[in-house]
Design an enzyme around this catalytic site. Structure first.
Site, PDB file in Angstrom:
ATOM      1  CD  GLN A 138       6.861   0.925  -6.758  1.00  0.00           C
ATOM      2  OE1 GLN A 138       7.250  -0.088  -7.354  1.00  0.00           O
ATOM      3  NE2 GLN A 138       7.656   1.954  -6.516  1.00  0.00           N
ATOM      4  CG  ASP A 147       6.094   3.478   1.570  1.00  0.00           C
ATOM      5  OD1 ASP A 147       6.369   3.609   2.771  1.00  0.00           O
ATOM      6  OD2 ASP A 147       6.955   3.524   0.668  1.00  0.00           O
ATOM      7  NE  ARG A 167       8.964   4.661   3.188  1.00  0.00           N
ATOM      8  CZ  ARG A 167       9.893   4.151   2.383  1.00  0.00           C
ATOM      9  NH1 ARG A 167      11.181   4.369   2.625  1.00  0.00           N
ATOM     10  NH2 ARG A 167       9.547   3.422   1.338  1.00  0.00           N
ATOM     11  CD  GLN A 172       6.612  -0.954  -2.795  1.00  0.00           C
ATOM     12  OE1 GLN A 172       7.204  -2.001  -2.989  1.00  0.00           O
ATOM     13  NE2 GLN A 172       7.154   0.225  -3.032  1.00  0.00           N
ATOM     14  CG  ASP A 173       2.919   1.871  -3.398  1.00  0.00           C
ATOM     15  OD1 ASP A 173       3.327   2.099  -2.248  1.00  0.00           O
ATOM     16  OD2 ASP A 173       3.519   2.239  -4.416  1.00  0.00           O
TER      17      ASP A 173
END
Length: 456
Positions: free
Chosen positions: A249, A293, A369, A271-272
């Site tokens: 993250q 994500d 998701r 990520q993020d």
């Protein structure tokens, strides 16, 4: 209780970080709850719901952060208080706000909050079609300027300019000239209506590399730019986190700014990338790049005319991966939160698409998701390119949230838009209810975003 945890955790960096973060977000929760009374007395029920929804986000964040350092009886007792008293009470209050907004004084119709999965859409204006377009205010004059090195400008760092912004709510325009600004920027809660104006994507660049792999750094704190003050605006700049695909993250931009407008901005990470954490946010003509994500949070965020690009993920990306573009985190069915993408494009960077076409079977990409139980994400008239899998959506863990989430699509086009093989727990938005996901109905944007036809 949380202060006691902090004071007893001097030798435990992770627990100290969790306690400090908890104290911070609980103060934001209190701030938003205190706003609700004024909104109710003024008949502004949508504002009241947005702010109470955010209060619940912050309380849950405290509980969730403590969950990972749950190694003392003190932490156990604090978590129990948050879950059984504070969060439960705020959830009940939010549910009553929803009932009052929908049914008014007809209390016989009140009941537990319902969602689209139960066939319920809140009443709204059918005239609010998805075609409404907002825009950034025209003709803004800079209050201060920022230059790399400071020559000829008021400040040499973005943070110095933000610190100079008043706390009286007056709009404060910061012109950031072309250059790469290696810094972490924080716009505090009391700094309302701050505007960042750059010289263009890729020209004005704010860059950082904080990530959760570093001691004491949480996902929330890893953001290169983090905003709390309401009414924040940004245009014509790049914000990036260069931590790399193996750093887990690492947030580029995090927003808790209600009624915020981001236009013609580029957000780059892995990520993020974008933590659309809470409250109402509007993204117009932005380019957002990442992989795992990379658009996540529990805000009510609207993405209009944006380019969403998947980037290569691992150090050895040719091995393949599963990427989810979104991970919305709604925790309560009464929260007025969700992600809506309208007239946007889902594709990959040039480097990623070369990987994808070399072996499509191992490079799997999904629209989203469910990070939390009531995750909600909708794509309306978007272009979904070939990299989007036939399933469309990815489970989080087993059957978690599959019966409570709402993932909807409406009149999308492109090679990845065929819905004939979508997972059974996703939905096609009924035409009669697509107006629920307009800028006006979903985030009340016509009340605070300048319209394309408005005079400025």
């Amino acid at each position: 209780m949380v202060q006691d945890i902090l004071e007893s955790s001097a030798g435990n960096k992770n627990r100290s970080t969790a306690a400090r973060n908890c104290l911070e977000v609980v103060s934001y929760s209190e701030y938003r709850i205190n706003q609700v009374g004024g909104a109710l007395s003024g008949g502004r029920l949508k504002d009241a719901r947005a702010w109470m929804s955010a209060a619940l986000v912050y309380q849950y964040d405290c509980w969730s952060g403590l969950k990972y350092v749950n190694d003392t009886s003190q932490v156990v007792q604090t978590m129990a208080f948050f879950n059984n008293s504070l969060i439960a009470g705020t959830s009940s209050a939010l549910g009553m706000l929803v009932n009052y907004d929908v049914y008014g004084d007809k209390t016989g119709s009140w009941g537990p909050p319902r969602t689209e999965r139960e066939g319920f859409w809140e009443p709204g204006s059918d005239s609010h079609t998805p075609g409404w377009v907002g825009r950034f205010p025209a003709g803004l004059t800079a209050d201060v300027t920022v230059c790399k090195g400071g020559g000829g400008c008021d400040y040499k760092t973005v943070q110095e300019a933000v610190n100079a912004a008043p706390t009286n709510g007056k709009r404060f325009v910061i012109r950031i000239k072309a250059g790469v600004y290696e810094e972490t920027v924080r716009v505090a809660l009391e700094k309302k209506n701050v505007v960042l104006l750059g010289d263009g994507m890729g020209k004005t660049v704010i860059t950082g590399s904080m990530n959760v792999g570093q001691p004491g750094v949480s996902t929330y704190n890893s953001a290169t730019v983090g905003v709390l003050g309401d009414g924040f605006m940004a245009s014509d700049l790049t914000i990036q986190n260069t931590a790399g695909p193996d750093a887990h993250q690492a947030v580029a931009f995090r927003s808790d700014s209600d009624r915020s407008v981001i236009q013609n901005c580029e957000l780059i990470g892995n990520q993020d990338t974008l933590y659309a954490h809470s409250l109402r946010q509007y993204y117009k003509s932005c380019r957002i790049i990442g992989n795992v994500d990379f658009i996540f949070g529990n805000s009510a965020a609207f993405f209009q005319d944006c380019l969403i690009l998947v980037a290569p993920r691992q150090l050895h990306p040719e091995k393949g991966e599963k990427n989810a573009v979104t991970a919305h985190g709604r925790i309560d069915p009464a929260q007025s939160t969700g992600f809506v993408f309208q007239n946007s494009v889902i594709n990959g960077t040039e480097a990623y698409m070369a990987l994808y076409y070399s072996n499509p079977k191992v490079h799997l990409n999904f629209l989203g998701r469910p990070w939390k139980q009531y995750s909600r994400t909708i794509f309306v008239r978007c272009t979904l390119e070939a990299l989007v899998t036939a399933d469309g959506w990815l489970p989080w863990d087993g059957d978690f949230a599959l019966n409570t989430l709402y993932y909807g699509e409406f009149e999308n086009t492109g090679a990845g838009a065929d819905t004939s093989r979508r997972v059974s727990w996703s939905n096609q938005v009924p035409a009669a209810h697509v107006s629920s996901y307009s800028v006006q109905n979903f985030i009340q944007g016509d009340q605070w975003i300048p319209g394309a036809s408005d005079d400025q």
